[in-house]
Design a protein around this motif. Sequence first.
Motif, short mmCIF file in Angstrom:
data_model
loop_
_atom_site.label_atom_id
_atom_site.label_comp_id
_atom_site.label_asym_id
_atom_site.label_seq_id
_atom_site.Cartn_x
_atom_site.Cartn_y
_atom_site.Cartn_z
N LEU A 77 0.86 -1.19 0.00
CA LEU A 77 0.00 0.00 0.00
C LEU A 77 0.89 1.23 0.00
O LEU A 77 1.80 1.34 0.81
N ASP A 78 0.63 2.13 -0.91
CA ASP A 78 1.40 3.36 -1.01
C ASP A 78 0.75 4.44 -0.14
O ASP A 78 0.31 5.47 -0.63
N LEU A 79 0.68 4.14 1.16
CA LEU A 79 0.07 5.05 2.11
C LEU A 79 0.95 5.11 3.36
O LEU A 79 1.61 4.13 3.71
N PRO A 80 0.98 6.25 4.03
CA PRO A 80 1.83 6.36 5.22
C PRO A 80 1.38 5.44 6.35
O PRO A 80 0.19 5.10 6.47
N ASP A 81 2.32 5.01 7.17
CA ASP A 81 1.99 4.20 8.36
C ASP A 81 0.98 4.94 9.21
O ASP A 81 1.04 6.16 9.37
N GLY A 82 0.03 4.21 9.74
CA GLY A 82 -0.99 4.80 10.61
C GLY A 82 -2.09 5.54 9.87
O GLY A 82 -2.91 6.23 10.48
N TYR A 83 -2.14 5.43 8.55
CA TYR A 83 -3.13 6.16 7.75
C TYR A 83 -4.56 5.82 8.15
O TYR A 83 -5.43 6.66 8.18
#
Length: 84
Positions: A77-83
Amino acid sequence: MKNENYYESVRTDLLSILPDSTKVVLDVGCGSGATARRMSEMGVSEVVGIAVNPDVASIAAMHCSRVLVGNIETMALDLPDGYF
């Protein structure tokens, strides 16, 4: 073979336990986005859907903020940690 309505079902079991304060949701197996649409009606501001079927994902895109196509077990997933 899946029932023709399989991808269109609303997961009311999940909606019933979704906290009122929820604003961002990862909908794994989002199908056609029917559950995402209902979550938006409940006040969720962003639903990121994941679907393995590209044709179904294109339908889900009408109801999700963003739809990723692939297998959640192997994709990054190209999303920041904790999104979520």
